[in-house]
Scaffold this motif. Structure first.
Motif, PDB file in Angstrom:
ATOM      1  N   CYS A 215      39.347  45.326  31.136  1.00 65.22           N
ATOM      2  CA  CYS A 215      39.768  44.427  32.220  1.00 65.22           C
ATOM      3  C   CYS A 215      41.280  44.347  32.339  1.00 65.22           C
TER       4      CYS A 215
ATOM      5  N   GLU B 180      42.304  46.808  34.843  1.00 68.42           N
ATOM      6  CA  GLU B 180      41.566  46.783  36.111  1.00 68.42           C
ATOM      7  C   GLU B 180      42.544  46.752  37.278  1.00 68.42           C
TER       8      GLU B 180
ATOM      9  N   ILE C 137      43.207  45.360  40.128  1.00 66.36           N
ATOM     10  CA  ILE C 137      42.726  44.257  40.951  1.00 66.36           C
ATOM     11  C   ILE C 137      43.428  44.170  42.302  1.00 66.36           C
TER      12      ILE C 137
ATOM     13  N   PRO D 249      40.903  46.361  45.313  1.00 68.95           N
ATOM     14  CA  PRO D 249      39.461  46.264  45.080  1.00 68.95           C
ATOM     15  C   PRO D 249      38.636  46.980  46.145  1.00 68.95           C
TER      16      PRO D 249
ATOM     17  N   ALA E 112      47.105  40.507  36.530  1.00 73.69           N
ATOM     18  CA  ALA E 112      46.880  39.293  37.319  1.00 73.69           C
ATOM     19  C   ALA E 112      48.160  38.457  37.361  1.00 73.69           C
TER      20      ALA E 112
ATOM     21  N   VAL F  89      37.992  39.155  44.408  1.00 76.37           N
ATOM     22  CA  VAL F  89      38.455  38.823  43.064  1.00 76.37           C
ATOM     23  C   VAL F  89      37.708  39.676  42.055  1.00 76.37           C
ATOM     24  N   SER F  90      38.372  39.895  40.919  1.00 81.59           N
ATOM     25  CA  SER F  90      37.736  40.651  39.838  1.00 81.59           C
ATOM     26  C   SER F  90      36.398  40.020  39.457  1.00 81.59           C
TER      27      SER F  90
ATOM     28  N   HIS G 125      36.669  37.726  36.540  1.00 82.56           N
ATOM     29  CA  HIS G 125      37.198  36.393  36.824  1.00 82.56           C
ATOM     30  C   HIS G 125      36.127  35.512  37.475  1.00 82.56           C
TER      31      HIS G 125
END
Length: 743
Positions: free
Chosen positions: A17, A20, A22, A25, A207, A251-252, A255
């Protein structure tokens, strides 16, 4: 036309993660729709799948079509005008009307794509906030708040009043990006999270980077179904769309799962920045679906801007107040440093040196001498630490509240040095100052166990966010209390002054050494002058006599009696030369002795000397009394020579037909062992005190055997012992010679 989805299909879990992507997406939240336009032509290059529900057109019908497919030419012209402006006014949304429905739209540029996010007005209106009232309220908070935390609490309460979220928290990051809830406003029926801590893994690095670029982030409903984005592209083409500045960005899933585990349904997050770094967040939670209008969002964002304007001011004020408190502590130290001649040597133990910055121990190393103050590790632990600091301190400075993290042996000295501040006081690190703090074991209230939990599903083990956010206490060890900025500044200031003191001490030490060398040189020159005088006068006189009587004997007709008399006088002159040469050799021997210091009993030395002069003592009918003498570290042969010369001097200069009385006394003074020799001999006038210790200076010229070497040798011996010899006389009544050995 090849239409395909750009959804990022990477398999994301807690193992990956932190990497990731983000920001790309490839999908959005479903409370609005998104179009991506070519910046030059405004042709639609990207479209969200849900565009049909809002416009009546499918994404296939809109892709590669002009924007006028959805809006009027007039609206397109207004958009072009908006985009060509020097800067976008993000506070004023661009309003589109599609099928008689108004949409808030925040245009922004992503590479060469104009991104349009269409959101229906949540309450059907576009009301402006009352900025005057909001600003007035904030000024009131400023006046009432005593410190930063109190101001945070006011901001949390006002933000909740503006937005209507169930819970509003002010979340502050530490240096490792672990967060703590420092203020909270909530519904009464909710459990408090104030004081809870969250590990840095809850908000991964990418993030946090997005929070730096996009100040406001909103999730309307965590149960939304991600809406994919589509574009026209070949399968080989990479058509990612950067949504870093997008409000609709999906959003991830990690999350989302995290929020669901907390029971949260909707969120609003506002970044709090300081010096281009993420200081903290205003985090708003709601326990049901929630969307708020554009200007309500701006009002909440304005609270963040208000607060950010005060972070540095409040922190500076708090640090200033603490710095003033410290200044009162160190003022006496600075006064002593400015007026004292040897501050380090005389005041290293002053408790203010450590107490001023709340250290438990203080160490200063000066010329390999370790001076301790307070709670300090023993040498076997301290010396290796000092060597490590000398090697690893960047620029001669180092500070930490977690020493064991960089120096594993610190585990053994946790009670004295869990944290430290180090300053080298010279370029080589030979001199240094060190402030120490012990371990301060503390408990951290985490919002749930911060370790990543493992849950099982049908596919096997899968890592997911923790499910429990109940209070979970962790005891943290091997940390000292963190050093505050004013404490670090004060330590550097004291180190600078101590460095000046160390340099001053070195200068004074060198000055003293040069003075001692100059004194020795002066003494050596004086001795050389005396030697020259002997060569020029004392030795020439007997040589002249030898030449005279030899000439009379060998070149003149003389009687046998005259011949014998001349030989006797030649012999006396030669003996005088021999005596002078022996005296010079004896004095030179005292100047270049290779003898080692030994601790001996001076009573034994005195007994040996008295035995050597037993015949002379008996002849003088001398009465000698003596105190018990101490054991001292001396040069044994020179100590015997000293006693011998002083006793011989009393015997030599005793009165005719008067029994000699010699009293040898001892007492210990504040800085010296003092031995005095008091006799009732012929004495001397005190005006001769300065010359009797000079080589070949004799007050009794009639005595041919006295060449004035004995007392000069005594002085040389005492110089070799870093001591001194003094004399006091009274003509016709005797003399007192005192020798002082340092303690």
């Amino acid at each position: 036309m090849n239409i395909r989805s750009i959804v990022n299909k990477d398999n994301i879990n807690l193992l990956n993660c932190e990497s990731e992507p983000i920001h790309i997406p490839g999908c959005i939240q479903e409370h609005g729709f998104l179009l991506g336009l070519a910046a030059d032509s405004l042709l639609i290059r990207y479209s969200s799948e849900n565009v049909l529900a809002y416009t009546g057109f499918t994404h296939q019908q809109l892709l590669d079509k002009p924007l006028q497919q959805l809006c009027s030419a007039e609206q397109e012209d207004l958009l072009r005008e908006f985009l060509t402006a020097a800067s976008f006014d993000q506070s004023q949304p661009f309003v589109f009307t599609i099928n008689n429905v108004k949409y808030n739209t925040k245009p922004h540029i992503s590479n060469s794509t104009v991104i349009l996010e269409f959101e229906p007005f949540p309450d059907g209106s576009l009301d402006l906030p009352n900025l005057y009232k909001q600003t007035q309220q904030f000024v009131s908070y400023l006046n009432d708040a005593q410190d930063l935390r109190q101001l945070c609490q006011s901001i949390a309460q006002e933000t909740r009043a503006i937005t209507g979220y169930d819970r509003v928290m002010i979340y502050r990051f530490d240096k490792n990006y672990n967060g703590e809830v420092i203020a909270e406003a909530k519904k009464d029926d909710l459990l408090p999270l104030l004081g809870h801590n969250y590990p840095h893994t809850d908000i991964p690095a990418q993030a946090r980077a997005l929070y730096l670029t996009n100040m406001l982030r909103m999730i309307v409903d965590v149960d939304y179904t991600p809406v994919p984005l589509y574009t026209i592209a070949d399968e080989k083409e990479e058509q990612h769309l950067d949504l870093s500045l997008s409000i609709l960005r999906s959003v991830s899933p990690i999350h989302i799962e995290y929020l669901k585990n907390m029971g949260v349904k909707a969120t609003l997050t506002i970044s709090l920045l300081q010096d281009n770094k993420l200081w903290g967040l205003i985090s708003c939670h709601h326990y049901s679906q929630k969307n708020i209008p554009h200007y309500t969002r701006l009002s909440a964002l304005l609270q963040g801007y208000f607060f950010m304007s005060q972070i540095k001011v409040r922190q500076a004020a708090d640090e200033y107040n603490y710095a003033q408190h410290i200044e009162n502590y160190i003022a006496p130290l600075l006064e002593l440093m400015s007026t004292g001649d040897n501050f380090i040597g005389q005041h290293y133990h002053n408790p203010l040196l450590k107490d001023c910055i709340r250290a438990s121990g203080f160490v200063i190393v000066q010329n390999d001498t370790i001076l301790r103050n307070g709670n300090v590790p023993p040498d076997e632990q301290l010396l290796p630490l000092l060597e490590w600091l000398k090697e690893h301190a960047n620029g001669g400075q180092f500070s930490t509240d977690h020493l064991i993290a960089v120096y594993p042996p610190a585990e053994a000295m946790n009670d004295t040095a869990a944290g430290l501040i180090y300053h080298a006081l010279d370029s080589g690190g030979k001199n240094c100052a060190l402030w120490l703090r012990p371990e301060m074991e503390k408990s951290i209230n985490w919002a749930g166990n911060p370790s990543k939990a493992v849950v099982m599903d049908s596919a096997g083990a899968r890592l997911s966010p923790r499910k429990s956010f109940e209070l979970w206490k962790e005891v943290v060890k091997y940390y000292s209390e963190e050093w505050a900025a004013p404490e670090l500044t004060t330590a550097a200031r004291l180190a600078s002054n101590l460095q000046k003191q160390a340099h001053l001490a070195d200068i004074r030490r060198e000055e003293k050494r040069y003075k001692e060398l100059a004194a020795k040189l002066e003494a050596a020159n004086a001795e050389l002058e005396n030697f020259n005088w002997i060569s020029a006068h004392d030795l020439k006189e007997p040589l002249r006599k030898i030449q005279l009587f030899a000439s009379r004997t060998f070149y003149s007709e003389v009687s046998l009696e005259v011949y014998k008399d001349s030989l006797v006088k030649i012999q006396h002159a030669a003996s005088k030369i021999q005596l002078l040469l022996d005296s010079m050799l004896s004095f030179a021997t005292m100047s270049k002795s290779n003898e080692e210091f030994e601790k001996i009993n001076l009573n034994n030395t005195l007994t040996q000397v008295l035995g050597k002069y037993r015949k002379e003592i008996n002849a003088k009918e001398a009465v000698i009394t003596t105190d018990a003498l101490p054991q001292l570290s001396v040069l044994p042969y020179q100590a015997e020579q000293l006693f011998s010369n002083l006793i011989s001097n009393s015997l030599k200069f005793s009165k005719e037909n008067v029994p000699l009385k010699l009293n040898i006394r001892y007492h210990r003074g504040p800085q010296h062992h003092i031995i005095s020799f008091t006799d009732n001999g012929i004495g001397f006038h005190n005006r001769y005190v300065d010359i009797i210790f000079k080589i070949f200076q004799s007050l009794n010229k009639e005595n041919q055997s006295n060449v004035g070497i004995g007392l000069a040798i005594c002085k040389k011996i005492m110089d070799n012992h870093n001591g001194m010899i003094t004399a006091e006389g009274q003509e016709g009544h005797g003399a007192v010679f005192s020798v002082s050995f340092p303690l």
